[in-house]
Design an enzyme around this catalytic site. Sequence first.
Site, PDB file in Angstrom:
ATOM      1  N   HIS A  37       0.817  -1.216   0.000  1.00 34.61           N
ATOM      2  CA  HIS A  37       0.000   0.000   0.000  1.00 34.61           C
ATOM      3  C   HIS A  37       0.849   1.265   0.000  1.00 34.61           C
ATOM      4  CE1 HIS A  37      -4.229  -1.218   0.123  1.00 34.61           C
ATOM      5  NE2 HIS A  37      -3.804  -2.313   0.723  1.00 34.61           N
ATOM      6  N   GLY A 125      -9.016 -13.259  -6.934  1.00 32.22           N
ATOM      7  CA  GLY A 125      -9.260 -12.635  -5.630  1.00 32.22           C
ATOM      8  C   GLY A 125      -8.270 -13.057  -4.563  1.00 32.22           C
ATOM      9  N   SER A 126      -7.119 -13.628  -4.980  1.00 27.41           N
ATOM     10  CA  SER A 126      -6.154 -14.125  -3.996  1.00 27.41           C
ATOM     11  C   SER A 126      -5.079 -13.106  -3.674  1.00 27.41           C
ATOM     12  CB  SER A 126      -5.494 -15.403  -4.533  1.00 27.41           C
ATOM     13  OG  SER A 126      -4.830 -15.102  -5.749  1.00 27.41           O
ATOM     14  N   LEU A 128      -2.928 -12.025  -5.787  1.00 28.71           N
ATOM     15  CA  LEU A 128      -1.722 -12.353  -6.562  1.00 28.71           C
ATOM     16  C   LEU A 128      -1.801 -11.760  -7.970  1.00 28.71           C
ATOM     17  CD1 LEU A 128      -1.261 -16.070  -5.406  1.00 28.71           C
ATOM     18  CD2 LEU A 128      -0.219 -13.998  -4.459  1.00 28.71           C
ATOM     19  N   SER A 129      -2.643 -10.768  -8.116  1.00 31.11           N
ATOM     20  CA  SER A 129      -2.721  -9.969  -9.342  1.00 31.11           C
ATOM     21  C   SER A 129      -3.223 -10.721 -10.563  1.00 31.11           C
ATOM     22  CB  SER A 129      -1.366  -9.339  -9.666  1.00 31.11           C
ATOM     23  OG  SER A 129      -1.035  -8.429  -8.677  1.00 31.11           O
ATOM     24  N   SER A 131      -5.823  -9.877 -12.046  1.00 31.92           N
ATOM     25  CA  SER A 131      -6.309  -8.875 -12.998  1.00 31.92           C
ATOM     26  C   SER A 131      -5.162  -8.220 -13.764  1.00 31.92           C
ATOM     27  CB  SER A 131      -7.200  -7.841 -12.324  1.00 31.92           C
ATOM     28  OG  SER A 131      -6.695  -7.478 -11.086  1.00 31.92           O
ATOM     29  N   ASP A 175       1.440  -3.935  -9.565  1.00 29.56           N
ATOM     30  CA  ASP A 175       1.047  -5.247 -10.085  1.00 29.56           C
ATOM     31  C   ASP A 175       1.337  -5.368 -11.583  1.00 29.56           C
ATOM     32  OD1 ASP A 175       0.104  -5.267  -7.548  1.00 29.56           O
ATOM     33  OD2 ASP A 175      -2.025  -5.314  -8.087  1.00 29.56           O
TER      34      ASP A 175
HETATM   35  C1  GLA Z   1      -3.214  -3.966  -5.015  1.00 32.64           C
HETATM   36  C2  GLA Z   1      -2.996  -2.827  -6.003  1.00 32.64           C
HETATM   37  C3  GLA Z   1      -1.536  -2.372  -6.012  1.00 32.64           C
HETATM   38  C4  GLA Z   1      -1.026  -2.094  -4.598  1.00 32.64           C
HETATM   39  C5  GLA Z   1      -1.380  -3.255  -3.664  1.00 32.64           C
HETATM   40  C6  GLA Z   1      -1.044  -2.953  -2.223  1.00 32.64           C
HETATM   41  O1  GLA Z   1      -2.532  -5.116  -5.417  1.00 32.64           O
HETATM   42  O2  GLA Z   1      -3.369  -3.214  -7.301  1.00 32.64           O
HETATM   43  O3  GLA Z   1      -1.396  -1.231  -6.830  1.00 32.64           O
HETATM   44  O4  GLA Z   1      -1.518  -0.882  -4.117  1.00 32.64           O
HETATM   45  O5  GLA Z   1      -2.757  -3.587  -3.725  1.00 32.64           O
HETATM   46  O6  GLA Z   1       0.325  -2.842  -2.057  1.00 32.64           O
END
Ligand code: GLA
Length: 368
Positions: A37, A125-126, A128-129, A131, A175
């Site tokens: 964050h 939704g885990s 782990l990106s 999207s 991400d």
């Molecule tokens: C999500 C957001 C990122 C980042 C993280 C927290 O994954 O897509 O941009 O802010 O939360 O570090």
Amino acid sequence: MKNRINDIKLKFKAIFGSDEGLRFFAAPGRVNLIGEHIDYCGGYVFPAALTLDNVVAIRKNGTSGTVNLAATDLEGIYSFDLNDIEKARDLKWGNYQAGVIKELIKKGCKVEGIDMLFDGTIPFGSGLSSSASIELATGIAVSTLFGGNFDNIELALMGQSAENNFCDVNCGIMDQFASGMGKENHAIMLNCGTLEYKYVPLDLGDNVLILANTCKKHALGASKYNERRHEVEVGLSVMQEAEKASGVNASDVKNALCEYTPDDFEKYSAAFTDNIIKNRVQHVIYENDRVKKAVSVLEAGDLQGFGKLMREANQSIRYLYEATGDELDAMYDAAENFDGCIGSRMCGGGFGGCTVNIVNRHRIDDFK
Ligand code: GLA
């Protein structure tokens, strides 16, 4: 991989009738080792790409503007027209792809009708990106087919833009950058304020990374993510006003929270009238500092030191940023009390999703 590609090809043929001219592209998910964050506050982050990914099979379909999307784990075809991309905002699935295609067109890419089949291995939704991986896979596939000459950083920025402007998630760049720029056996130390980055070898010696999924979906949009972003904007203005009040010229005040050091925070902390905002800011400023320390201890081979910083980072996001929740806290506490675990922390946007753990390779089964 060969079998997987073959399976995707067969499915593509079953769904779209032919696999002529079919091409394949892929983009990975990511884990963030430390620095949570703070990407949207101009901070340092330390993500690594995973072998979990999205593979997309794509071909031109001969129409001027029909985009057909399907996924190996979803029923049906989701379609929209390039002349009316806005409508795709309402798609139950496919808005990330539509958002990226819109960005590509904005940058001059002459996109025509396409059929795409996605095969993803990142649990949705885990944290782990999944999207970002869909965005990058879409960006690389569509731009390659239509001669868009973008590097992976440009594609990452387009992915972020799509998410911010089309999917209403006000995410940072971490991400998409990790998905586009990840490198085998390395993590990326990324300065999200400048996009300067370096690859750091991820040598874990006798240990492995274990991602532990709480299976509580984090649902970024619906969660408190955008609220946190707002809180740190308020926090930034408190710091800036405090700087001015202490005699700093208005033109010299800092522009992003992560430009402030922990010393600055201690100096100006009395200016906060709202404790919650103060806690959020404290997390951001100290977390940024922790990332720099964590990368140097890792480079010096001090894994124990790295694990200690991971634990500090977790407690900061848990108690100061309040972006965890019962499930993540339970998972963290279990790891914390396990003697073969060097370090553990929540990872990603939070409010659900995974913890990342560094665990002795001889203790993997016990840990699980
Ligand atoms: C999500 C957001 C990122 C980042 C993280 C927290 O994954 O897509 O941009 O802010 O939360 O570090």
